[in-house]
Write an enzyme that holds these catalytic residues in place. Structure first.
Site, PDB file in Angstrom:
ATOM      1  N   THR A   1      -0.211   1.011   6.822  1.00 23.94           N
ATOM      2  CA  THR A   1      -0.089  -0.117   5.907  1.00 23.94           C
ATOM      3  C   THR A   1       0.094  -1.377   6.733  1.00 23.94           C
ATOM      4  O   THR A   1       0.806  -1.367   7.738  1.00 23.94           O
ATOM      5  CB  THR A   1       1.093   0.052   4.933  1.00 23.94           C
ATOM      6  OG1 THR A   1       1.259  -1.178   4.214  1.00 23.94           O
ATOM      7  CG2 THR A   1       2.400   0.388   5.653  1.00 23.94           C
TER       8      THR A   1
ATOM      9  N   THR B   1       0.825  -1.215   0.000  1.00 27.35           N
ATOM     10  CA  THR B   1       0.000   0.000   0.000  1.00 27.35           C
ATOM     11  C   THR B   1       0.857   1.261   0.000  1.00 27.35           C
ATOM     12  O   THR B   1       1.980   1.247   0.505  1.00 27.35           O
ATOM     13  CB  THR B   1      -0.861  -0.041   1.281  1.00 27.35           C
ATOM     14  OG1 THR B   1      -1.776  -1.119   1.147  1.00 27.35           O
ATOM     15  CG2 THR B   1      -1.621   1.236   1.532  1.00 27.35           C
TER      16      THR B   1
HETATM   17  N1  ASP Z   1      -3.662  -2.315   4.686  1.00 19.96           N
HETATM   18  C1  ASP Z   1      -3.960  -2.816   3.371  1.00 19.96           C
HETATM   19  C2  ASP Z   1      -5.217  -3.633   3.462  1.00 19.96           C
HETATM   20  O1  ASP Z   1      -5.398  -4.380   4.399  1.00 19.96           O
HETATM   21  C3  ASP Z   1      -2.882  -3.696   2.829  1.00 19.96           C
HETATM   22  C4  ASP Z   1      -1.551  -3.062   2.789  1.00 19.96           C
HETATM   23  O2  ASP Z   1      -1.200  -2.244   3.621  1.00 19.96           O
HETATM   24  O3  ASP Z   1      -0.790  -3.382   1.862  1.00 19.96           O
HETATM   25  O4  ASP Z   1      -6.012  -3.561   2.559  1.00 19.96           O
END
Ligand code: ASP
Length: 350
Positions: free
Chosen positions: A268, A217
């Site tokens: 993230t 992310t």
């Molecule tokens: N936090 C994001 C999610 O759960 C994933 C990520 O941080 O890459 O959708």
């Protein structure tokens, strides 16, 4: 000292003071923020902090070329946002443009480069929040918006709502004249391989978390010369997700939060934990109610609460004094920050 020397000294002091007062007002300068009566407070004129995802990111699994590519993209993203802030632009524009660059890069799990869901489709989430009046906008599960962060901002600025999902969000974006692309535009070979690997592992160990999981992310938080804090986050979510799952990124208070009195946070990680622990808001609340510093609050939430719960990931954040935090409980997090005369870009734990 005779009388005429004294007058000359006073004149000199007056002109020097006048020069510094004028220089201090120029929005283009890299000045430090001025405190009461123009006395420098040590607060930077602006600050920008970004992440490109946290996870099991280890030097031994990285090629030199790949590492360089990540560092380059993070630096370009910071350049874009910093130029806006240095020239007196807003934190809202800086966050949006910085994130757009990362969305357009295949390296990150957002926009082009987004991960695939269980059906081999890309479904993206994004949010943006402005800390002055606690205004926010978000989109969830969109499939044809080239830069979901633009749509999130449009929801905040041009709709009476905070969060739009799926087809409705896409229709709203179309009416707003926001660029749409065929869903195939988001396809990347690398993410398709990651999906196949995740599905093979799922078959083997029935739903255990992919040990190779990287949360790619992207997010940005900024403080501008007007004292406004803004946070934004954009993501493809988690590989192999099902049933229109929406993660923490577009959930205000979970993956994204901003309040001018405390801080701006973008997260993230394993989204389900970030939603349940209201991570971004919790950091702000600890500063607000308990008087913790940004770093203390971030560590309490990311290194204590989340670690005890088994939630992996991290945050980047900036407070109203321009102090930044890049705190994560995973082996690595693509990250960096820029302030006047200061630039840091990193991948692994120190
Ligand atoms: N936090 C994001 C999610 O759960 C994933 C990520 O941080 O890459 O959708």
């Amino acid at each position: 000292m005779n009388c005429s020397n004294m007058i000359r000294d006073h004149r000199l002091t007056f002109f020097i003071t006048l020069f510094f007062m004028i220089a201090g007002c120029a929005p283009n300068s890299d000045r430090q923020g001025a405190g009461k009566n123009g006395v420098p407070s040590g607060k930077p004129a602006y600050a920008l902090v970004i992440h490109g995802g946290a996870g099991v990111i280890l030097k031994e699994n990285m090629t030199t070329e790949r590492e360089k590519a990540y560092l380059r993209e993070l630096n370009v993203a910071l350049d874009i946002g910093e130029e806006i802030l240095r020239n007196g632009g807003t934190s809202l524009d800086a966050v949006q443009k910085t994130i757009m660059h990362m969305e357009d890069s295949e390296l990150f799990n957002a926009g082009k480069g987004a991960v695939f869901n269980h059906e081999g489709k890309n479904e993206m989430d994004a949010a943006i929040m402005h800390g002055e009046k606690l205004m926010a906008g978000a989109v969830g599960g969109v499939r044809n918006i080239r830069n979901p962060i633009i749509a999130a901002r449009a929801v905040m600025e041009n709709s009476p709502h905070v969060m739009l999902a799926g087809k409705g969000a896409e229709e709203f974006a179309r009416l707003q004249g926001i660029e749409q692309v065929d869903p195939s535009w988001f396809f990347t070979e690398r993410r398709m391989e990651a999906l196949k690997r995740a599905q093979a592992e799922e078959m083997e160990n029935r739903g255990g978390e992919n040990p190779d999981q990287k949360h790619g992310t992207v997010g940005a938080c900024a403080l501008d010369v007007y004292g406004n804090l803004v946070a934004g986050t954009s993501t493809g979510g988690m590989t192999n997700k099902r049933w229109n799952r929406i993660g923490d990124s577009p959930v205000i208070g979970a993956g994204t939060y901003a309040n001018n009195h405390t801080c701006a946070v973008s997260a993230t990680g394993h989204g389900e934990f970030f939603i349940r622990y209201a991570v971004a808001h919790d950091i702000s609340a600890l500063m607000d109610y308990k008087g913790l510093t940004l770093q203390e609050a971030s560590e309490e939430v990311v290194m204590n609460k989340l670690v005890s719960a088994g939630g992996t990931g991290g945050i980047v954040a900036v407070d109203r004094n321009g102090d930044v935090s890049m705190t994560f409980n995973t082996p690595g997090m693509y990250r960096g920050y820029a302030k006047p005369g200061e630039r840091i870009v990193k991948i692994y734990k120190d």
